[in-house]
Design a protein around this motif. Structure first.
Motif, mmCIF file in Angstrom:
data_model
loop_
_atom_site.group_PDB
_atom_site.id
_atom_site.type_symbol
_atom_site.label_atom_id
_atom_site.label_comp_id
_atom_site.label_asym_id
_atom_site.label_seq_id
_atom_site.Cartn_x
_atom_site.Cartn_y
_atom_site.Cartn_z
ATOM 1 N N GLN A 44 0.745 -1.416 0.030
ATOM 2 C CA GLN A 44 -0.004 0.171 0.038
ATOM 3 C C GLN A 44 0.766 1.425 -0.100
ATOM 4 O O GLN A 44 0.170 2.438 0.249
ATOM 5 C CB GLN A 44 -0.945 0.063 1.091
ATOM 6 C CG GLN A 44 -0.078 -0.192 2.401
ATOM 7 C CD GLN A 44 -1.026 -0.383 3.741
ATOM 8 O OE1 GLN A 44 -0.768 -1.228 4.442
ATOM 9 N NE2 GLN A 44 -2.027 0.319 4.021
ATOM 10 N N SER A 86 -1.837 4.884 3.105
ATOM 11 C CA SER A 86 -2.911 4.372 3.730
ATOM 12 C C SER A 86 -2.856 4.782 5.152
ATOM 13 O O SER A 86 -1.812 4.925 5.901
ATOM 14 C CB SER A 86 -2.916 2.958 4.008
ATOM 15 O OG SER A 86 -3.888 2.467 4.666
ATOM 16 N N VAL A 98 -0.178 -1.760 7.811
ATOM 17 C CA VAL A 98 -0.120 -3.426 7.644
ATOM 18 C C VAL A 98 1.240 -3.948 7.509
ATOM 19 O O VAL A 98 2.006 -3.504 6.727
ATOM 20 C CB VAL A 98 -0.748 -3.563 6.065
ATOM 21 C CG1 VAL A 98 -0.738 -5.199 6.261
ATOM 22 C CG2 VAL A 98 -2.197 -3.290 6.239
ATOM 23 N N VAL A 152 -7.390 -3.973 4.174
ATOM 24 C CA VAL A 152 -7.586 -2.584 4.609
ATOM 25 C C VAL A 152 -8.832 -1.902 5.159
ATOM 26 O O VAL A 152 -9.001 -1.367 5.947
ATOM 27 C CB VAL A 152 -6.524 -1.714 4.107
ATOM 28 C CG1 VAL A 152 -6.556 -0.286 4.485
ATOM 29 C CG2 VAL A 152 -5.014 -2.200 3.852
#
Length: 123
Positions: free
Chosen positions: A12, A16, A20, A83
């Motif tokens: 990502q 974001s 993660v 997500v």
């Protein structure tokens, strides 16, 4: 068709609000609350043209670039869904993220991104 590194990349990036990671913890953060398991799932059908091309390419060797790009796109879609689910449940982090890839009844490929949704706070 020449593919650049961005065509092979995943994840990502830095855009974001949900961090993660594949690790048990996130350095510089502490876990304030564990929300639980989250996952993102997608199933892609096999494209006849790419299957024929892959079959021909496999006879002479080399990378199957079309299939590589499709798998990257599929993994990214599974990550996006992971997500979204984490965010919807109030998480700002996902720990121990993993991918699972399986055949889906000989018609496609199932890709699942999964992990543990948590609320993180900077230390």
């Amino acid at each position: 068709m020449r593919m650049g590194i961005e065509d092979y990349g995943g994840g990502q990036g830095t855009q974001s609000d949900v961090l993660v990671v594949t690790t048990n913890d996130a350095p510089g953060y502490r876990v304030e609350r564990v929300i639980g398991e989250v996952f993102g799932l997608t199933v892609r059908s096999r494209h006849l043209g790419s299957q024929i091309g892959a079959g021909l390419k496999s006879m002479i060797g080399g990378e199957l670039k079309g299939l590589t790009k499709t798998l990257v796109e599929t993994r990214n879609q599974a990550m996006e869904r992971l997500v979204e689910q984490a965010r919807a449940r109030g998480a700002n982090g996902v720990l121990m993220m993993r991918f699972d890839v399986t055949d889906a009844a000989d018609v496609g490929t199932e890709v699942c991104a999964y992990g543990t949704a948590v609320v993180l706070a900077k230390e």
